[in-house]
Design a protein around this motif. Structure first.
Motif, PDB file in Angstrom:
ATOM      1  N   LEU A   6      20.314  45.678 -17.983  1.00  0.00           N
ATOM      2  CA  LEU A   6      20.995  44.726 -18.081  1.00  0.00           C
ATOM      3  C   LEU A   6      22.141  45.684 -18.884  1.00  0.00           C
ATOM      4  O   LEU A   6      23.274  45.447 -18.873  1.00  0.00           O
ATOM      5  CB  LEU A   6      21.063  43.598 -18.455  1.00  0.00           C
ATOM      6  N   ARG A   7      21.752  46.313 -19.816  1.00  0.00           N
ATOM      7  CA  ARG A   7      22.931  46.870 -20.351  1.00  0.00           C
ATOM      8  C   ARG A   7      23.462  48.232 -19.876  1.00  0.00           C
ATOM      9  O   ARG A   7      24.995  48.229 -20.324  1.00  0.00           O
ATOM     10  CB  ARG A   7      22.413  48.610 -21.603  1.00  0.00           C
ATOM     11  N   TRP A   8      23.295  48.644 -19.209  1.00  0.00           N
ATOM     12  CA  TRP A   8      24.069  49.207 -17.757  1.00  0.00           C
ATOM     13  C   TRP A   8      25.615  48.934 -17.479  1.00  0.00           C
ATOM     14  O   TRP A   8      26.428  49.374 -16.645  1.00  0.00           O
ATOM     15  CB  TRP A   8      23.553  49.944 -17.005  1.00  0.00           C
ATOM     16  N   THR A   9      25.101  47.277 -16.509  1.00  0.00           N
ATOM     17  CA  THR A   9      25.319  46.451 -16.247  1.00  0.00           C
ATOM     18  C   THR A   9      26.782  46.058 -17.027  1.00  0.00           C
ATOM     19  O   THR A   9      27.859  46.146 -17.567  1.00  0.00           O
ATOM     20  CB  THR A   9      24.751  44.896 -16.300  1.00  0.00           C
ATOM     21  N   VAL A  10      26.768  46.052 -18.625  1.00  0.00           N
ATOM     22  CA  VAL A  10      27.604  45.964 -19.716  1.00  0.00           C
ATOM     23  C   VAL A  10      28.397  47.106 -19.480  1.00  0.00           C
ATOM     24  O   VAL A  10      30.245  47.165 -19.704  1.00  0.00           O
ATOM     25  CB  VAL A  10      26.893  45.584 -20.793  1.00  0.00           C
ATOM     26  N   ASP A  23      25.690  40.981 -27.055  1.00  0.00           N
ATOM     27  CA  ASP A  23      26.386  40.399 -25.724  1.00  0.00           C
ATOM     28  C   ASP A  23      25.039  40.040 -24.215  1.00  0.00           C
ATOM     29  O   ASP A  23      25.229  39.306 -23.585  1.00  0.00           O
ATOM     30  CB  ASP A  23      27.424  41.183 -25.462  1.00  0.00           C
ATOM     31  N   VAL A  24      24.621  40.873 -24.389  1.00  0.00           N
ATOM     32  CA  VAL A  24      23.653  40.659 -23.342  1.00  0.00           C
ATOM     33  C   VAL A  24      22.388  39.517 -23.613  1.00  0.00           C
ATOM     34  O   VAL A  24      22.210  38.556 -22.894  1.00  0.00           O
ATOM     35  CB  VAL A  24      22.377  41.685 -23.191  1.00  0.00           C
ATOM     36  N   LEU A  25      21.770  39.381 -25.198  1.00  0.00           N
ATOM     37  CA  LEU A  25      20.935  38.329 -25.013  1.00  0.00           C
ATOM     38  C   LEU A  25      22.116  36.612 -24.796  1.00  0.00           C
ATOM     39  O   LEU A  25      21.300  35.533 -24.326  1.00  0.00           O
ATOM     40  CB  LEU A  25      20.690  38.220 -27.050  1.00  0.00           C
ATOM     41  N   GLN A  26      22.862  37.232 -25.324  1.00  0.00           N
ATOM     42  CA  GLN A  26      24.523  35.916 -25.077  1.00  0.00           C
ATOM     43  C   GLN A  26      24.142  35.209 -23.765  1.00  0.00           C
ATOM     44  O   GLN A  26      23.434  34.175 -23.108  1.00  0.00           O
ATOM     45  CB  GLN A  26      25.960  35.853 -25.733  1.00  0.00           C
ATOM     46  N   GLN A  27      24.503  36.661 -22.604  1.00  0.00           N
ATOM     47  CA  GLN A  27      23.871  36.275 -21.321  1.00  0.00           C
ATOM     48  C   GLN A  27      22.611  35.573 -20.681  1.00  0.00           C
ATOM     49  O   GLN A  27      22.773  34.608 -20.040  1.00  0.00           O
ATOM     50  CB  GLN A  27      25.000  36.933 -20.508  1.00  0.00           C
ATOM     51  N   LEU A  28      21.891  36.562 -20.647  1.00  0.00           N
ATOM     52  CA  LEU A  28      20.110  36.156 -20.888  1.00  0.00           C
ATOM     53  C   LEU A  28      20.350  35.025 -21.190  1.00  0.00           C
ATOM     54  O   LEU A  28      19.400  33.357 -20.151  1.00  0.00           O
ATOM     55  CB  LEU A  28      19.502  37.076 -21.556  1.00  0.00           C
ATOM     56  N   ASP A  29      20.124  33.897 -22.285  1.00  0.00           N
ATOM     57  CA  ASP A  29      20.792  32.491 -22.272  1.00  0.00           C
ATOM     58  C   ASP A  29      20.944  31.897 -22.277  1.00  0.00           C
ATOM     59  O   ASP A  29      20.687  30.466 -21.584  1.00  0.00           O
ATOM     60  CB  ASP A  29      20.567  32.547 -24.350  1.00  0.00           C
ATOM     61  N   PHE A  30      22.339  32.133 -21.507  1.00  0.00           N
ATOM     62  CA  PHE A  30      23.005  31.454 -20.360  1.00  0.00           C
ATOM     63  C   PHE A  30      22.166  30.959 -19.211  1.00  0.00           C
ATOM     64  O   PHE A  30      22.627  30.245 -18.540  1.00  0.00           O
ATOM     65  CB  PHE A  30      24.601  32.022 -20.341  1.00  0.00           C
ATOM     66  N   VAL A  31      22.050  31.958 -18.398  1.00  0.00           N
ATOM     67  CA  VAL A  31      20.889  32.111 -17.355  1.00  0.00           C
ATOM     68  C   VAL A  31      19.778  31.447 -17.470  1.00  0.00           C
ATOM     69  O   VAL A  31      19.450  29.824 -16.460  1.00  0.00           O
ATOM     70  CB  VAL A  31      20.598  33.696 -16.906  1.00  0.00           C
ATOM     71  N   ARG A  32      18.713  31.307 -19.191  1.00  0.00           N
ATOM     72  CA  ARG A  32      17.663  30.405 -18.757  1.00  0.00           C
ATOM     73  C   ARG A  32      18.352  28.987 -19.425  1.00  0.00           C
ATOM     74  O   ARG A  32      17.285  28.365 -18.999  1.00  0.00           O
ATOM     75  CB  ARG A  32      17.030  31.099 -19.833  1.00  0.00           C
ATOM     76  N   PHE A 107      27.466  32.746 -12.294  1.00  0.00           N
ATOM     77  CA  PHE A 107      26.916  33.561 -13.065  1.00  0.00           C
ATOM     78  C   PHE A 107      28.177  34.572 -12.740  1.00  0.00           C
ATOM     79  O   PHE A 107      28.328  35.972 -13.425  1.00  0.00           O
ATOM     80  CB  PHE A 107      25.588  34.188 -13.137  1.00  0.00           C
ATOM     81  N   ALA A 108      29.194  34.170 -11.530  1.00  0.00           N
ATOM     82  CA  ALA A 108      30.431  35.790 -10.943  1.00  0.00           C
ATOM     83  C   ALA A 108      30.642  35.600 -12.038  1.00  0.00           C
ATOM     84  O   ALA A 108      31.148  37.395 -12.343  1.00  0.00           O
ATOM     85  CB  ALA A 108      30.638  34.835 -10.267  1.00  0.00           C
ATOM     86  N   ASP A 109      31.501  35.487 -12.895  1.00  0.00           N
ATOM     87  CA  ASP A 109      32.381  36.110 -13.946  1.00  0.00           C
ATOM     88  C   ASP A 109      31.679  36.350 -15.510  1.00  0.00           C
ATOM     89  O   ASP A 109      31.968  37.148 -16.338  1.00  0.00           O
ATOM     90  CB  ASP A 109      33.079  34.987 -14.248  1.00  0.00           C
ATOM     91  N   LYS A 110      30.386  36.570 -15.654  1.00  0.00           N
ATOM     92  CA  LYS A 110      29.249  37.233 -16.792  1.00  0.00           C
ATOM     93  C   LYS A 110      28.352  38.111 -15.820  1.00  0.00           C
ATOM     94  O   LYS A 110      27.950  37.627 -15.192  1.00  0.00           O
ATOM     95  CB  LYS A 110      28.778  36.017 -17.109  1.00  0.00           C
ATOM     96  N   PRO A 111      28.679  39.145 -15.510  1.00  0.00           N
ATOM     97  CA  PRO A 111      28.053  40.825 -15.350  1.00  0.00           C
ATOM     98  C   PRO A 111      26.690  40.909 -15.609  1.00  0.00           C
ATOM     99  O   PRO A 111      26.042  40.642 -13.978  1.00  0.00           O
ATOM    100  CB  PRO A 111      28.848  41.835 -15.242  1.00  0.00           C
ATOM    101  N   ILE A 112      26.740  40.105 -16.679  1.00  0.00           N
ATOM    102  CA  ILE A 112      25.059  40.732 -17.655  1.00  0.00           C
ATOM    103  C   ILE A 112      23.791  39.985 -16.612  1.00  0.00           C
ATOM    104  O   ILE A 112      23.335  39.265 -16.548  1.00  0.00           O
ATOM    105  CB  ILE A 112      24.674  40.807 -18.680  1.00  0.00           C
TER     106      ILE A 112
END
Length: 138
Positions: A6-10, A23-32, A107-112
């Protein structure tokens, strides 16, 4: 590994911020934490699991009915019974899969988050069938 993918998505070019992990963790938590998305994943799992279980049940009943080398009226009746149930379960799975892109729009506006959700969805869709055997030891 998922985290690094997911880092490469950022930062596809390799230039990430100093806080990319956060940043990655925040977006993963958003999905979870999205209860509708998590419910959808459970729906996919249950639909796939139903297909697996029906397939195992069909195999077990065919094995118990008679020789697997001969196909008679009884075996055809068993196959037909399960084929209809498996087709219905497959239709349920297909219906659920069709809803994914609509649910993933959040999730469209959050690439990760979008990439993570896509990964979760594809893993649930791909699924796997595992028939566990209970082994009793003396």
């Amino acid at each position: 590994m998922c985290f690094d993918q997911l880092r490469w998505t950022v930062s596809p070019g390799g230039k990430e911020s100093a806080h990319w992990r956060r940043d990655v963790l925040q977006q993963l938590d958003f999905v979870r934490s999205d209860s509708e998305w998590q419910g959808y994943l459970h729906e996919l799992y249950r639909a796939h699991d139903a297909i697996c279980q029906l397939t195992f049940d069909k195999q077990d009943e065919m094995r118990r009915s008679s020789s697997t080398r001969n196909l008679g009226p009884h075996e055809i009746a068993i196959a037909d019974k399960y084929d209809d149930k498996i087709s219905a379960a497959q239709a349920t799975l297909t219906s659920a899969v069709a809803r994914e892109s609509e649910l993933r729009k959040r999730f469209a506006d959050k690439p990760i988050a979008n990439s993570f959700a896509m990964t979760q969805g594809s893993r649930m869709q791909g699924g796997f069938c595992l028939q566990s055997k209970v082994i009793f030891l003396p």
